[in-house]
Design an enzyme around this catalytic site. Sequence first.
Site, PDB file in Angstrom:
ATOM      1  N   GLU A  41       0.859  -1.182   0.000  1.00  0.00           N
ATOM      2  CA  GLU A  41       0.000   0.000   0.000  1.00  0.00           C
ATOM      3  C   GLU A  41       0.895   1.232   0.000  1.00  0.00           C
ATOM      4  O   GLU A  41       1.742   1.386   0.877  1.00  0.00           O
ATOM      5  CB  GLU A  41      -0.899   0.009   1.239  1.00  0.00           C
ATOM      6  N   ASN A  45       0.635  11.865  -0.752  1.00  0.00           N
ATOM      7  CA  ASN A  45       0.136  13.062  -0.079  1.00  0.00           C
ATOM      8  C   ASN A  45       0.135  14.193  -1.086  1.00  0.00           C
ATOM      9  O   ASN A  45       1.190  14.558  -1.614  1.00  0.00           O
ATOM     10  CB  ASN A  45       1.019  13.395   1.134  1.00  0.00           C
ATOM     11  N   HIS A  69      12.617  -3.597   4.680  1.00  0.00           N
ATOM     12  CA  HIS A  69      12.521  -3.981   3.273  1.00  0.00           C
ATOM     13  C   HIS A  69      11.286  -4.822   3.016  1.00  0.00           C
ATOM     14  O   HIS A  69      10.645  -5.300   3.939  1.00  0.00           O
ATOM     15  CB  HIS A  69      13.769  -4.758   2.851  1.00  0.00           C
ATOM     16  N   GLU A 115      14.203  -7.422  -1.097  1.00  0.00           N
ATOM     17  CA  GLU A 115      14.897  -8.694  -0.946  1.00  0.00           C
ATOM     18  C   GLU A 115      14.399  -9.658  -2.022  1.00  0.00           C
ATOM     19  O   GLU A 115      13.200  -9.756  -2.265  1.00  0.00           O
ATOM     20  CB  GLU A 115      14.633  -9.281   0.441  1.00  0.00           C
TER      21      GLU A 115
END
Length: 144
Positions: A41, A45, A69, A115
């Site tokens: 998500e 702004n 991460h 990763e």
Amino acid sequence: MKLLKKLEQPDAKFDLYFLGFDSRKAASHGKDISDRQGLIELTHNHGTENDDSFKANNGNSDPGKGFGHVCISVDNIQAACKRIEDGGYSFQKRLSDGRMKHVAFALDPDGYWVEIIGQKALEEAEKIHTTDLESYRMVCSSTY
């Protein structure tokens, strides 16, 4: 990953973007975001795009250190890392770096760590030079 849903909040001056893997092979293909595995998500702004002093904070440097991460598993880690490198992305840690030869950390354009882990053992994927994007899965995220 692809954009699965955007929620606009004009009165609150922000928008939410939900991204995830949605190939036919994805475990939660076609489901609503509330019934999905491994979403990211993102928040926009309003106004930050016009603020010259705004800087994205990736959580891996001060001030604001603490995010960590996200993690994606891939079918053939060597081929996936080559594809990422060929795309012009940098790495925080390559497969050849350090003692952990089975994991890599790529950097997105804002410096967020991603990763990369393999769904197969290194030895099994070693001679495979292709990667199937539809097999990729969001695995986890980490905070410090």
